[in-house]
Design a protein around this motif. Structure first.
Motif, mmCIF file in Angstrom:
data_model
loop_
_atom_site.group_PDB
_atom_site.id
_atom_site.type_symbol
_atom_site.label_atom_id
_atom_site.label_comp_id
_atom_site.label_asym_id
_atom_site.label_seq_id
_atom_site.Cartn_x
_atom_site.Cartn_y
_atom_site.Cartn_z
ATOM 1 N N ARG A 71 0.794 -1.369 -0.095
ATOM 2 C CA ARG A 71 0.062 0.068 -0.059
ATOM 3 C C ARG A 71 0.790 1.343 0.041
ATOM 4 O O ARG A 71 0.595 2.109 -0.705
ATOM 5 C CB ARG A 71 -0.873 0.107 1.363
ATOM 6 C CG ARG A 71 -1.982 -0.865 0.991
ATOM 7 C CD ARG A 71 -3.140 -0.511 2.091
ATOM 8 N NE ARG A 71 -4.261 -1.252 2.074
ATOM 9 C CZ ARG A 71 -5.184 -1.149 1.044
ATOM 10 N NH1 ARG A 71 -5.381 -0.545 0.091
ATOM 11 N NH2 ARG A 71 -6.283 -2.297 1.023
ATOM 12 N N PRO A 75 0.490 4.296 -5.281
ATOM 13 C CA PRO A 75 -0.450 5.649 -5.088
ATOM 14 C C PRO A 75 -1.764 5.203 -4.537
ATOM 15 O O PRO A 75 -2.196 6.058 -3.622
ATOM 16 C CB PRO A 75 0.085 6.327 -6.281
ATOM 17 C CG PRO A 75 1.254 5.900 -6.729
ATOM 18 C CD PRO A 75 1.235 4.420 -6.482
ATOM 19 N N GLU A 76 -2.435 4.714 -5.752
ATOM 20 C CA GLU A 76 -3.760 4.562 -5.458
ATOM 21 C C GLU A 76 -4.432 3.575 -4.010
ATOM 22 O O GLU A 76 -5.364 3.758 -3.710
ATOM 23 C CB GLU A 76 -4.636 3.735 -6.761
ATOM 24 C CG GLU A 76 -4.279 2.718 -7.080
ATOM 25 C CD GLU A 76 -2.973 2.277 -8.034
ATOM 26 O OE1 GLU A 76 -2.861 1.266 -8.333
ATOM 27 O OE2 GLU A 76 -2.385 3.523 -7.934
ATOM 28 N N ILE A 78 -2.743 3.559 -1.182
ATOM 29 C CA ILE A 78 -2.409 4.379 -0.117
ATOM 30 C C ILE A 78 -3.489 5.130 0.343
ATOM 31 O O ILE A 78 -3.588 5.518 1.476
ATOM 32 C CB ILE A 78 -1.113 5.384 -0.294
ATOM 33 C CG1 ILE A 78 -0.379 5.557 1.052
ATOM 34 C CG2 ILE A 78 -1.443 6.718 -0.873
ATOM 35 C CD1 ILE A 78 1.104 6.051 0.855
ATOM 36 N N GLU A 79 -4.383 5.491 -0.443
ATOM 37 C CA GLU A 79 -5.850 6.039 -0.251
ATOM 38 C C GLU A 79 -6.585 5.053 0.304
ATOM 39 O O GLU A 79 -7.781 5.345 0.598
ATOM 40 C CB GLU A 79 -6.246 7.065 -1.462
ATOM 41 C CG GLU A 79 -5.561 8.145 -1.879
ATOM 42 C CD GLU A 79 -5.414 9.234 -0.884
ATOM 43 O OE1 GLU A 79 -6.414 9.428 -0.054
ATOM 44 O OE2 GLU A 79 -4.361 10.024 -0.596
ATOM 45 N N GLY A 80 -6.298 3.938 0.224
ATOM 46 C CA GLY A 80 -7.420 2.722 0.579
ATOM 47 C C GLY A 80 -8.360 2.250 -0.620
ATOM 48 O O GLY A 80 -9.004 1.361 -0.425
ATOM 49 N N ALA A 81 -7.902 2.774 -2.053
ATOM 50 C CA ALA A 81 -8.714 2.212 -2.933
ATOM 51 C C ALA A 81 -8.307 0.780 -3.197
ATOM 52 O O ALA A 81 -7.320 0.520 -2.946
ATOM 53 C CB ALA A 81 -8.387 3.263 -4.368
#
Length: 170
Positions: A71, A75-76, A78-81
């Motif tokens: 995670r 990058p995506e 890290i936002e929880g996506a």
């Protein structure tokens, strides 16, 4: 049967055979030096089992660490996506949590009813658990059907313990 179903069946049969053979060989080769005629209190039995279970729990810790690491670098994610590259690791972690809960209850119950010299069975079962989780994880990264051996090597020993417990409690 499809080729995937045949692969899964082969992996599950191999896991069952491996689990029985591994348990028999390792259990017979080990001895924790307890006198079978000396009573061992429940607290010592549970302490022994919980110390063994630390190694099983490390399988879950490894999954959490792997996902956290992935995670951080996606990058995506890290936002929880949702991130397809960590989906298998998330499934591994979920299955490991389920398997660990089942195994933990079975192992703790087991040490309370077996003879003192047999409590080492929990250590052997935890070894099987760890082997099963490692082969499940690596297999899953190869293909869905390739996780069958690892699943079986984790699940079948736990089922066997529950069957033993139910037999002994009846």
């Amino acid at each position: 049967m499809s080729s995937d179903q045949k692969s899964v069946l082969a992996g599950m049969v191999a896991a069952a055979v491996f689990s029985v053979a591994f348990f028999e060989v390792v259990f017979r080769m080990t001895d924790i030096g307890l006198n079978p005629h000396v009573a061992i209190g429940i607290s010592i039995r549970l302490e022994y089992a919980l110390k063994c279970e630390v190694f099983a729990a490390l399988c879950m810790l490894a999954g959490v660490a792997k996902i956290a690491n992935r995670r951080f670098f996606i990058p995506e994610a890290i936002e929880g996506a949702p991130a397809p590259s960590i989906e298998i690791d998330q499934r591994y972690l979920q299955n490991t949590m389920e398997q660990l809960v089942l195994a933990l209850v079975a192992h703790l119950a087991l040490v309370t009813i077996v003879a003192p010299e047999s409590i080492r069975a929990v250590a052997v079962l935890v070894m099987l658990f760890v082997i099963g989780r490692i082969t499940f994880w690596f297999g899953y990264h190869r293909s869905g059907p390739a996780r069958a051996f690892g699943f079986g090597a984790t699940f079948y020993p736990t089922v066997a313990v529950y069957a033993f417990l139910l037999f002994r409690m009846s």
